[in-house]
Design a protein around this motif. Structure first.
Motif, PDB file in Angstrom:
ATOM      1  N   LEU A  48       0.832  -1.202   0.000  1.00 21.37           N
ATOM      2  CA  LEU A  48       0.000   0.000   0.000  1.00 21.37           C
ATOM      3  C   LEU A  48       0.870   1.256   0.000  1.00 21.37           C
ATOM      4  CD1 LEU A  48      -2.756   1.404   0.237  1.00 21.37           C
ATOM      5  CD2 LEU A  48      -2.580   1.136   2.734  1.00 21.37           C
ATOM      6  N   LEU A  49       1.870   1.291   0.876  1.00 22.49           N
ATOM      7  CA  LEU A  49       2.748   2.451   0.940  1.00 22.49           C
ATOM      8  C   LEU A  49       3.539   2.629  -0.361  1.00 22.49           C
ATOM      9  CD1 LEU A  49       4.129   2.091   4.588  1.00 22.49           C
ATOM     10  CD2 LEU A  49       2.385   3.689   3.758  1.00 22.49           C
ATOM     11  N   ALA A  50       3.983   1.504  -0.947  1.00 19.95           N
ATOM     12  CA  ALA A  50       4.746   1.582  -2.194  1.00 19.95           C
ATOM     13  C   ALA A  50       3.908   2.169  -3.315  1.00 19.95           C
ATOM     14  CB  ALA A  50       5.272   0.200  -2.582  1.00 19.95           C
ATOM     15  N   HIS A  51       2.638   1.763  -3.407  1.00 20.14           N
ATOM     16  CA  HIS A  51       1.814   2.256  -4.505  1.00 20.14           C
ATOM     17  C   HIS A  51       1.318   3.681  -4.268  1.00 20.14           C
ATOM     18  CE1 HIS A  51       1.066  -0.766  -7.685  1.00 20.14           C
ATOM     19  NE2 HIS A  51       1.673  -1.537  -6.805  1.00 20.14           N
ATOM     20  N   VAL A  52       1.160   4.056  -3.045  1.00 25.05           N
ATOM     21  CA  VAL A  52       0.865   5.465  -2.776  1.00 25.05           C
ATOM     22  C   VAL A  52       2.048   6.338  -3.210  1.00 25.05           C
ATOM     23  CG1 VAL A  52       0.485   7.154  -0.957  1.00 25.05           C
ATOM     24  CG2 VAL A  52      -0.797   5.021  -0.939  1.00 25.05           C
ATOM     25  N   GLY A  53       3.259   5.884  -2.899  1.00 22.71           N
ATOM     26  CA  GLY A  53       4.452   6.621  -3.333  1.00 22.71           C
ATOM     27  C   GLY A  53       4.574   6.664  -4.851  1.00 22.71           C
ATOM     28  N   LEU A  54       4.275   5.525  -5.523  1.00 19.64           N
ATOM     29  CA  LEU A  54       4.321   5.506  -6.984  1.00 19.64           C
ATOM     30  C   LEU A  54       3.295   6.454  -7.593  1.00 19.64           C
ATOM     31  CD1 LEU A  54       4.824   1.704  -7.798  1.00 19.64           C
ATOM     32  CD2 LEU A  54       6.431   3.567  -8.204  1.00 19.64           C
ATOM     33  N   SER A  55       2.121   6.522  -6.997  1.00 14.51           N
ATOM     34  CA  SER A  55       1.087   7.428  -7.510  1.00 14.51           C
ATOM     35  C   SER A  55       1.534   8.882  -7.430  1.00 14.51           C
ATOM     36  CB  SER A  55      -0.213   7.229  -6.728  1.00 14.51           C
ATOM     37  OG  SER A  55      -0.663   5.893  -6.824  1.00 14.51           O
ATOM     38  N   LEU A  56       2.158   9.237  -6.318  1.00 14.93           N
ATOM     39  CA  LEU A  56       2.637  10.613  -6.157  1.00 14.93           C
ATOM     40  C   LEU A  56       3.785  10.922  -7.105  1.00 14.93           C
ATOM     41  CD1 LEU A  56       2.523  10.899  -2.253  1.00 14.93           C
ATOM     42  CD2 LEU A  56       0.851  11.770  -3.902  1.00 14.93           C
ATOM     43  N   LEU A  57       4.691   9.953  -7.301  1.00 14.84           N
ATOM     44  CA  LEU A  57       5.821  10.181  -8.195  1.00 14.84           C
ATOM     45  C   LEU A  57       5.390  10.236  -9.654  1.00 14.84           C
ATOM     46  CD1 LEU A  57       8.494   7.905  -6.478  1.00 14.84           C
ATOM     47  CD2 LEU A  57       8.443  10.399  -6.530  1.00 14.84           C
ATOM     48  N   THR A  58       4.321   9.512 -10.000  1.00 11.23           N
ATOM     49  CA  THR A  58       3.814   9.573 -11.368  1.00 11.23           C
ATOM     50  C   THR A  58       3.294  10.955 -11.700  1.00 11.23           C
ATOM     51  OG1 THR A  58       3.224   7.227 -11.223  1.00 11.23           O
ATOM     52  CG2 THR A  58       2.222   8.497 -13.007  1.00 11.23           C
ATOM     53  N   LEU A  59       2.764  11.648 -10.720  1.00  8.74           N
ATOM     54  CA  LEU A  59       2.301  13.019 -10.946  1.00  8.74           C
ATOM     55  C   LEU A  59       3.447  13.931 -11.379  1.00  8.74           C
ATOM     56  CD1 LEU A  59      -0.113  13.472  -7.896  1.00  8.74           C
ATOM     57  CD2 LEU A  59      -0.719  12.982 -10.285  1.00  8.74           C
ATOM     58  N   LEU A  60       4.668  13.609 -10.946  1.00  7.33           N
ATOM     59  CA  LEU A  60       5.812  14.417 -11.364  1.00  7.33           C
ATOM     60  C   LEU A  60       6.058  14.306 -12.859  1.00  7.33           C
ATOM     61  CD1 LEU A  60       8.296  13.744  -8.411  1.00  7.33           C
ATOM     62  CD2 LEU A  60       6.737  15.674  -8.724  1.00  7.33           C
ATOM     63  N   ASP A  61       5.837  13.119 -13.442  1.00 14.68           N
ATOM     64  CA  ASP A  61       5.960  12.969 -14.895  1.00 14.68           C
ATOM     65  C   ASP A  61       4.913  13.798 -15.627  1.00 14.68           C
ATOM     66  OD1 ASP A  61       8.137  11.299 -14.761  1.00 14.68           O
ATOM     67  OD2 ASP A  61       6.940   9.462 -14.750  1.00 14.68           O
ATOM     68  N   ILE A  62       3.708  13.845 -15.073  1.00  7.57           N
ATOM     69  CA  ILE A  62       2.658  14.666 -15.689  1.00  7.57           C
ATOM     70  C   ILE A  62       3.040  16.139 -15.643  1.00  7.57           C
ATOM     71  CG2 ILE A  62       0.231  15.324 -15.523  1.00  7.57           C
ATOM     72  CD1 ILE A  62      -0.352  12.580 -14.387  1.00  7.57           C
ATOM     73  N   ILE A  63       3.594  16.563 -14.518  1.00  6.81           N
ATOM     74  CA  ILE A  63       4.042  17.957 -14.393  1.00  6.81           C
ATOM     75  C   ILE A  63       5.170  18.237 -15.389  1.00  6.81           C
ATOM     76  CG2 ILE A  63       5.152  19.611 -12.837  1.00  6.81           C
ATOM     77  CD1 ILE A  63       3.679  18.253 -10.532  1.00  6.81           C
ATOM     78  N   LEU A  64       6.075  17.267 -15.572  1.00  9.08           N
ATOM     79  CA  LEU A  64       7.193  17.448 -16.500  1.00  9.08           C
ATOM     80  C   LEU A  64       6.702  17.603 -17.936  1.00  9.08           C
ATOM     81  CD1 LEU A  64      10.278  17.418 -17.056  1.00  9.08           C
ATOM     82  CD2 LEU A  64      10.092  14.920 -17.249  1.00  9.08           C
ATOM     83  N   VAL A  65       5.794  16.733 -18.353  1.00  2.00           N
ATOM     84  CA  VAL A  65       5.306  16.771 -19.732  1.00  2.00           C
ATOM     85  C   VAL A  65       4.473  18.022 -19.992  1.00  2.00           C
ATOM     86  CG1 VAL A  65       3.848  15.570 -21.411  1.00  2.00           C
ATOM     87  CG2 VAL A  65       5.391  14.269 -19.949  1.00  2.00           C
ATOM     88  N   SER A  66       3.690  18.444 -19.009  1.00  6.78           N
ATOM     89  CA  SER A  66       2.854  19.640 -19.176  1.00  6.78           C
ATOM     90  C   SER A  66       3.642  20.935 -19.020  1.00  6.78           C
ATOM     91  CB  SER A  66       1.699  19.605 -18.173  1.00  6.78           C
ATOM     92  OG  SER A  66       2.197  19.609 -16.843  1.00  6.78           O
ATOM     93  N   ARG A  67       4.929  20.835 -18.627  1.00  5.84           N
ATOM     94  CA  ARG A  67       5.839  21.976 -18.478  1.00  5.84           C
ATOM     95  C   ARG A  67       5.431  22.924 -17.358  1.00  5.84           C
ATOM     96  NH1 ARG A  67       9.632  20.323 -19.761  1.00  5.84           N
ATOM     97  NH2 ARG A  67      10.731  22.059 -20.742  1.00  5.84           N
ATOM     98  N   VAL A  68       4.656  22.429 -16.413  1.00  4.56           N
ATOM     99  CA  VAL A  68       4.261  23.261 -15.276  1.00  4.56           C
ATOM    100  C   VAL A  68       5.466  23.576 -14.399  1.00  4.56           C
ATOM    101  CG1 VAL A  68       2.786  23.338 -13.216  1.00  4.56           C
ATOM    102  CG2 VAL A  68       1.928  22.347 -15.343  1.00  4.56           C
ATOM    103  N   ASN A  69       6.439  22.694 -14.376  1.00  2.00           N
ATOM    104  CA  ASN A  69       7.599  22.886 -13.515  1.00  2.00           C
ATOM    105  C   ASN A  69       8.375  24.146 -13.871  1.00  2.00           C
ATOM    106  OD1 ASN A  69       8.193  21.108 -15.893  1.00  2.00           O
ATOM    107  ND2 ASN A  69      10.310  21.456 -15.229  1.00  2.00           N
ATOM    108  N   LEU A  70       8.399  24.497 -15.167  1.00  4.25           N
ATOM    109  CA  LEU A  70       9.144  25.692 -15.569  1.00  4.25           C
ATOM    110  C   LEU A  70       8.500  26.971 -15.044  1.00  4.25           C
ATOM    111  CD1 LEU A  70      10.032  24.782 -19.268  1.00  4.25           C
ATOM    112  CD2 LEU A  70      11.449  24.538 -17.215  1.00  4.25           C
ATOM    113  N   ALA A  71       7.186  26.936 -14.883  1.00 10.40           N
ATOM    114  CA  ALA A  71       6.499  28.124 -14.355  1.00 10.40           C
ATOM    115  C   ALA A  71       6.883  28.404 -12.916  1.00 10.40           C
ATOM    116  CB  ALA A  71       4.987  27.936 -14.474  1.00 10.40           C
ATOM    117  N   TYR A  72       7.330  27.372 -12.206  1.00  7.94           N
ATOM    118  CA  TYR A  72       7.743  27.542 -10.805  1.00  7.94           C
ATOM    119  C   TYR A  72       9.267  27.547 -10.653  1.00  7.94           C
ATOM    120  CZ  TYR A  72       2.854  26.726  -9.584  1.00  7.94           C
ATOM    121  OH  TYR A  72       1.484  26.830  -9.473  1.00  7.94           O
ATOM    122  N   GLY A  73       9.982  27.608 -11.766  1.00 10.05           N
ATOM    123  CA  GLY A  73      11.436  27.709 -11.711  1.00 10.05           C
ATOM    124  C   GLY A  73      12.149  26.400 -11.424  1.00 10.05           C
ATOM    125  N   VAL A  74      11.495  25.276 -11.620  1.00 11.87           N
ATOM    126  CA  VAL A  74      12.120  23.961 -11.391  1.00 11.87           C
ATOM    127  C   VAL A  74      12.597  23.423 -12.740  1.00 11.87           C
ATOM    128  CG1 VAL A  74      11.808  21.630 -10.497  1.00 11.87           C
ATOM    129  CG2 VAL A  74      10.599  23.557  -9.439  1.00 11.87           C
TER     130      VAL A  74
END
Length: 425
Positions: free
Chosen positions: A364-390
């Motif tokens: 359960l803990l592993a998949h909760v962590g995977l779900s949160l980390l997958t959101l980072l890929d979505i942020i990367l592809v959508s380029r939202v990270n650049l708007a916050y200087g990351v």
């Protein structure tokens, strides 16, 4: 740490631990060459992301039928041994494709030949993984069951070390060497593994019972032939009047008796085939009965659903990171090092603090962590990270890399669970 390794060495033997660590180190070091495979598919073969993913899916298919290798090695021993001969065959299969790809440019430039050789290589790697897991399970049951988690942790630690060095050297090699040289360099490790198989001694499978049963079944026709011979001797004693005629009848009688005896004695090849068939049948029925048990069925069903419901985006993300983000091979190798370091840290934490935690909670803990980390890929592809200087590099390191670590960490407890479940068979 040193005292822990000494205890493991005393319990299982230095040669056994060396072979286990070497095999898992090689499994982790595969990142050295598979990064080159990814670039070969993208740059040299000019495949699209979907075509490259198709080749990877075909090449990694042997990992999906791992139970078949376990049944085969359990039921059909080679020269009385169930593990080492199969490990030699598996290592040979995982070794041969790399020199072939490194030497022959036609094999590298053909999508069909390249796919076939990669599939053969994965067949050998998957078979070696199954055999070494079986050797670990047998060693734990026969020696000291208290070392079950420790031995599994040592295996995963060795794989993490291999992954770190493979990722670091793989990025450097792609920057400074040709892909064919990388294929040839990687073949050194399977060659060492092939030579190391001779260091571990394996007891011959216990076949005394089968030999005794075969002997007892063969003893009846032999007694029958003895009775025939006795009768022939009596006839010889009574045949003093016509020696020549009796000798001819004796020869004919002996021929008929020997023919009857040979027809009753089963051939060695037929006997072995019947034994193998019976063993395969018994193992298959045992496997089916085991899968009906909730303790086996539920985790296996969970992992099956977890694999088929989550799409594999590794190839697509590789194309995106190299073609759109213009990240070089050396940086991608460094990013994977972070993932392997996370796996090493997770292995230490599990061995230290999480051994007693329930399997359900860890997953359960592993998949909760995977779900949160997958959101980072979505942020990367959508380029939202650049708007916050990351930067993109930070997102790749803390997104994809750590996701790989958590994804492999969830298998640690399940591997121990699988070793325990081998007692059922």
């Amino acid at each position: 740490m040193i005292e822990w390794v000494k205890q493991m060495k005393k319990a299982f033997g230095a040669s056994f631990l060396w072979l286990i660590c070497l095999i898992y180190f090689t499994q982790g070091f595969r990142s050295f060459v598979w990064t080159a495979v990814s670039y070969q598919l993208k740059d040299n073969l000019k495949l699209s992301p979907s075509a490259s993913q198709f080749v990877s899916s075909i090449a990694f298919f042997p990992w999906s039928i791992k139970p078949l290798y376990g049944i085969l090695s359990d039921c059909i021993p080679i020269k009385g041994r169930k593990r080492i001969p199969y490990l030699v065959i598996a290592t040979f299969l995982s070794l041969v494709p790399w020199p072939m790809l490194g030497i022959d440019s036609n094999l590298r430039s053909s999508q069909w030949h390249f796919t076939v050789l990669l599939t053969v290589q994965n067949l050998g790697s998957a078979m070696a993984d199954v055999v070494v897991d079986a050797m670990i399970a047998e060693a734990v049951r026969s020696e000291r069951a208290s070392f079950a988690g420790d031995l599994q942790s040592l295996s995963w630690f060795s794989m993490a070390v291999g992954g770190i060095w493979g990722s670091l050297l793989g990025g450097y090699a792609l920057t400074n060497l040709q892909i064919d040289k990388i294929f040839l360099l990687f073949s050194v490790l399977p060659a060492i593994q092939l030579l190391s198989c001779g260091l571990v001694e394996e007891n011959s499978a216990d076949s005394k019972i089968s030999h005794e049963s075969a002997y007892s079944s063969n003893s009846h026709p032999m007694n029958g032939s003895g009775d025939v011979l006795d009768k022939d001797n009596i006839l010889l004693k009574k045949s003093s009047a016509s020696v020549t005629r009796r000798k001819k009848s004796q020869k004919n009688g002996n021929k008929r008796a020997s023919m009857r005896t040979k027809s009753l004695i089963p051939k060695k090849g037929d006997y072995l085939v019947s034994r193998w068939f019976h063993s395969l049948k018994t193992a298959t029925y045992s496997l089916l009965r085991a899968f009906r048990q909730p303790v086996i069925l539920r985790p296996m069903a969970w992992f099956f659903l977890a694999h088929i419901t989550v799409p594999n985006l590794s190839t697509v993300m590789f194309y995106y990171q190299t073609e759109v983000l213009n990240l070089d091979a050396s940086f991608l190798g460094t990013a994977r090092v972070v993932g392997w370091l996370g796996l090493m840290l997770g292995t230490f934490m599990y061995n230290r603090y999480l051994k007693t935690m329930k399997l359900r909670k860890i997953l359960l803990l592993a998949h909760v962590g995977l779900s949160l980390l997958t959101l980072l890929d979505i942020i990367l592809v959508s380029r939202v990270n650049l708007a916050y200087g990351v930067s993109d590099r930070i997102m790749v390191v803390w997104g994809s890399a750590l996701a790989d670590a958590v994804n492999q960490f969830k298998y640690i407890r399940f591997s121990k669970f699988s070793s325990f479940s081998n007692n059922i068979f």
